[in-house]
Design an enzyme around this catalytic site. Structure first.
Site, PDB file in Angstrom:
ATOM      1  N   HIS A  57       0.833  -1.218   0.000  1.00  0.00           N
ATOM      2  CA  HIS A  57       0.000   0.000   0.000  1.00  0.00           C
ATOM      3  C   HIS A  57       0.859   1.255   0.000  1.00  0.00           C
ATOM      4  O   HIS A  57       1.908   1.314   0.641  1.00  0.00           O
ATOM      5  CB  HIS A  57      -1.039  -0.015   1.118  1.00  0.00           C
ATOM      6  CG  HIS A  57      -0.515   0.084   2.518  1.00  0.00           C
ATOM      7  ND1 HIS A  57      -0.289   1.296   3.148  1.00  0.00           N
ATOM      8  CD2 HIS A  57      -0.197  -0.867   3.428  1.00  0.00           C
ATOM      9  CE1 HIS A  57       0.132   1.069   4.381  1.00  0.00           C
ATOM     10  NE2 HIS A  57       0.211  -0.240   4.576  1.00  0.00           N
ATOM     11  N   ASP A  66       5.793   1.995   7.084  1.00  0.00           N
ATOM     12  CA  ASP A  66       4.543   1.286   6.789  1.00  0.00           C
ATOM     13  C   ASP A  66       3.791   2.107   5.741  1.00  0.00           C
ATOM     14  O   ASP A  66       3.185   3.105   6.087  1.00  0.00           O
ATOM     15  CB  ASP A  66       3.750   1.143   8.090  1.00  0.00           C
ATOM     16  CG  ASP A  66       2.367   0.564   7.885  1.00  0.00           C
ATOM     17  OD1 ASP A  66       2.109  -0.012   6.820  1.00  0.00           O
ATOM     18  OD2 ASP A  66       1.536   0.708   8.815  1.00  0.00           O
ATOM     19  N   GLU A  95      -5.177   1.799   2.459  1.00  0.00           N
ATOM     20  CA  GLU A  95      -5.072   0.607   3.307  1.00  0.00           C
ATOM     21  C   GLU A  95      -5.375   0.968   4.750  1.00  0.00           C
ATOM     22  O   GLU A  95      -6.050   0.250   5.471  1.00  0.00           O
ATOM     23  CB  GLU A  95      -3.662  -0.005   3.202  1.00  0.00           C
ATOM     24  CG  GLU A  95      -3.533  -1.401   3.800  1.00  0.00           C
ATOM     25  CD  GLU A  95      -3.187  -1.433   5.282  1.00  0.00           C
ATOM     26  OE1 GLU A  95      -3.324  -2.494   5.898  1.00  0.00           O
ATOM     27  OE2 GLU A  95      -2.790  -0.382   5.843  1.00  0.00           O
ATOM     28  N   HIS A 113       2.657   3.168  13.697  1.00  0.00           N
ATOM     29  CA  HIS A 113       1.733   4.213  13.247  1.00  0.00           C
ATOM     30  C   HIS A 113       2.069   5.552  13.889  1.00  0.00           C
ATOM     31  O   HIS A 113       1.209   6.232  14.422  1.00  0.00           O
ATOM     32  CB  HIS A 113       0.283   3.810  13.555  1.00  0.00           C
ATOM     33  CG  HIS A 113      -0.261   2.828  12.560  1.00  0.00           C
ATOM     34  ND1 HIS A 113      -1.549   2.395  12.566  1.00  0.00           N
ATOM     35  CD2 HIS A 113       0.321   2.219  11.496  1.00  0.00           C
ATOM     36  CE1 HIS A 113      -1.744   1.543  11.562  1.00  0.00           C
ATOM     37  NE2 HIS A 113      -0.607   1.418  10.901  1.00  0.00           N
TER      38      HIS A 113
END
Lengths: 342, 367
Positions: free
Chosen positions: A63, A172, A200, A311
């Site tokens: 993604h 990520d 995503e 995150h």
């Protein structure tokens, strides 16, 4: 290879606003792929011929989007309220951000400790108390530069903490994107499809339309996955550990991965001397859950990069694991086309 | 002119002066201060507690002496334990809010400078109280990305750390940076001195870049035994208006300097500073900080044999965080008020209405 990862991490592509990232990737792969296009949902798709044409469709997915914030209101005092896409409030106070396409510098305000009433001290930050400050003195000044709906990404430089440990935002899933780009640049054994998905972080949304249009038989999802190997954490809760190789899950919060592909990945890794580990907790979710369920359904496998503080503005990962992720995906690409269809 | 302040600030910011560790940077602070002020100071010294004192001598005989103070020390962290797997435990130096720690980035000053990231606290520690309270400071570990063997070669318990907070320009003349508290005031002072270099001002000026303010004010206290002044101004940062901060406790960013009136600081000296602000039409807000200003002024006022002291400040948001925020225009206002005060101090300090110093009514003073 590492430079490409650093470059991709430095680009902003909060879910829904992946344009910069996808356009960079398209330029990067254009000379090497046989076809490159945006599908109707805006996912970037590439096809590259290999030495052989398999009797099944093999898709590698990563993604392009990253976690971030979106402006929801401009206040009278010129500060900006926001909603988050995939970020814990506790990591936000005093982080630096870029606001909107103009990449205005901003900070996430936090009341001086001196002025926090005793009863509130030592309490976790709550979203309703957080806001972005771009230095505007009034709503009208802020409105000249910012609109409701503007996306906000972290201002976080890429830093090597040590020889092999990288700190950056958006690892990520720019790591996965880099794996795909490297595959496209390499000579392939089998014809292979690649998709750089959008959204995503909003619940693996881009992968839904990608699965429906590409209808893969086998899909390898290249991701980042949470490493909780922080000093003091019991081993059983570490999930995956930095420096222990690419992570191949048998199951996560969204997907039961193909037992056969999981076993194959492990076998190939052992054979080729590529370090790998599995996830010791069933948690998280990836685009694999959409690929498994949409289209005509398919066999899925995940090959992920263990990443701490995944995150947040400061993801931490081990470059050796990233190399292992690349190598394992390359080796898989050499054999997937030859698998039986059942 | 704000560019002068900003460039001096950047020079001072690059010197490590975590509270308690000022002596490590003191020589560098002194040479920087001398270099940026174009010969304004004729002599200087470093005190045993790591404060830097700079002297400007007036040509006038028996001139009054004005002391201008800002603290050079900053908040920070100190390494308290080298843990397994490249993690460090730290303790706060000065007031650090635990809310800002998760994923905050730091520089650790061991044998070499290395970087680290505050790890998220593992769930079993993060929620051990089962409510919305934050973990203990000691539960927040710094991830250095290094193997323990490598780490112990570089870092020792007791090494200082600072939060990473690069200076970035925001809208208008606003900037964000770590350590505006109080290096932006040090920069305002040095900028004012630079502006006056080569001109004749009547009073003597002593500039004190003091140590230890964030940890109990020891620098200003001990420096009072080497400086001797008739009046003093302590410069510090003060609270800018933020959400949920009352107006009476703060000033809006962009509204200029802040001048504090307090029961613990000197009304006469404060009125001189206020006059100098008004004389030059410099934007400022008067603020009441009744029983204490939380600055070095509270110390300077009474330390040694006492020095009448006023407080002049720069409003900043998000104090004690890596993203402190101020307006360079406001800093310029502070610098302008200082320039006016240095020019007029001799006059005002000798006028009846605002006279400073020992006044003998009859006989001799006690020696």
């Amino acid at each position: 290879m590492i430079n490409l990862l650093l470059k991709l991490c430095s680009l902003d592509g909060v879910s829904g606003c992946e344009k910069n990232v996808l356009s960079f990737i398209s330029e990067e792969i254009m000379p090497f792929a046989d076809s490159v296009y945006y599908d109707r949902a805006g996912n970037l798709v590439a096809f590259k011929r290999g030495k052989r044409t398999p009797n099944k469709r093999i898709v590698f997915a990563a993604h392009a989007d990253e976690v971030g914030l979106v402006i929801k209101s401009i206040e009278e005092d010129g500060t900006l309220l926001f909603d988050d896409i995939g970020i814990l409030a506790s990591s936000l106070p005093t982080r630096r951000v870029f606001v909107g396409d103009k990449r205005l510098h901003g900070v996430i305000g936090s009341k001086p400790i001196h002025l926090v009433p005793r009863a509130e001290r030592g309490k976790k930050a709550k979203y309703e108390d957080l806001y972005i400050d771009i230095g505007a003195l009034s709503k009208s000044e802020a409105e000249q530069y910012v609109s409701v709906g503007d996306s906000v990404s972290f201002d976080s430089e890429c830093v090597m903490l040590s020889e092999n440990i990288l700190k950056a935002k958006a690892v990520d899933d720019r790591a996965g994107c880099t794996v795909l780009i490297n595959l496209i640049k390499s000579e392939l054994e089998y014809d292979t499809y690649f998709v750089f998905t959008r959204r995503e972080e909003l619940g693996t949304l881009g992968a839904i339309s990608a699965a429906n249009s590409l209808k893969p038989d086998i899909c390898i999802v290249c991701e980042s996955t949470t490493a909780s190997d922080i000093c003091g954490t019991p081993d059983m809760r570490k999930v995956v550990k930095l420096g222990f190789g690419a992570a191949v899950p048998f199951m996560d919060g969204g997907t039961l991965y193909s037992r056969e592909l999981y076993a194959l990945a492990g076998r190939i890794a052992e054979e080729k001397g590529i370090k790998w580990q599995t996830k010791t907790m069933v948690a998280g979710g990836t685009d694999a859950r959409s690929f498994q369920r949409e289209g005509h359904g398919c066999r899925v496998l995940g090959v992920a990069l263990p990443t701490r503080y995944i995150h947040s503005s400061a993801c931490v990962c081990d470059i050796r694991d990233f190399y292992a992720q690349n190598e394992l995906c390359k080796e898989l690409s050499m054999v997937l086309g030859g698998l039986n269809n059942d | 002119m704000t560019s002068t302040i900003l460039s001096i600030f950047e020079k001072l910011k690059s010197i490590l002066t975590v509270s308690g560790y000022e002596i490590l940077g003191a020589e560098n602070v002194r040479s920087t201060a001398l270099e940026v002020t174009d010969g304004f100071f004729s002599s200087s010294e470093i005190t045993k507690s790591g404060s830097v004192v700079l002297y400007h001598k007036s040509k006038k005989e028996n001139a009054k002496t004005l002391l201008i103070d800002a603290h050079i020390d900053t908040i920070g962290l100190v390494v308290s334990e080298i843990c397994e797997d490249g993690f460090l435990r730290t303790a706060p130096v000065g007031g650090v809010d635990r809310r800002i720690l998760t994923t905050a980035e730091v520089e650790i000053f061991g044998k070499e400078k290395i970087r680290g990231v505050f790890a998220s606290v593992p769930p079993h520690l993060a929620n051990k109280n089962g409510d919305d309270s934050l973990p203990d400071f000691a539960d927040f570990l710094v991830d250095t990305g290094k193997a323990r063997d490598e780490l112990v070669e570089i870092v020792s318990v007791g090494d200082p750390c600072v939060f990473v907070g690069e200076t970035k320009k925001l809208l208008g003349d606003r900037i964000t940076s770590a350590h505006l508290d109080d290096k932006i005031c040090c920069a305002a002072i040095l900028s004012a001195c630079k502006e006056l270099s080569g001109t004749d001002i009547e009073c003597n000026v002593t500039v004190l870049l003091s140590s230890g303010e964030e940890t109990r004010g020891g620098g200003a206290l001990t420096a009072s035994f080497v400086t001797s002044a008739d009046g003093a101004i302590a410069l510090d940062v003060n609270f800018a208006k933020e959400k949920d901060v009352p107006d009476y406790q703060s000033s809006k960013i962009g509204d200029g300097a802040m001048i504090s009136r307090s029961a613990v600081t000197d009304r006469t000296m404060t009125s001189i500073v206020e006059k100098c602000a008004r004389d030059g039409n410099v934007k400022h807000k008067i603020i009441a900080e009744v029983d204490g200003t939380g600055t070095n002024a509270d110390t300077i006022e009474v330390a040694n044999m006492g020095t009448p002291c006023a407080v002049l400040s720069v409003p900043i948001k998000y104090m004690h965080t890596p993203c402190e925020l101020c307006s360079l225009g406001d800093v310029q206002c502070v610098s302008d008020i200082l320039v006016n005060t240095m020019k007029s101090f001799e006059k005002y300090a000798n006028e009846d209405e605002t006279r400073l110093g020992i006044r003998v009514l009859k006989g001799d003073i006690v020696k």
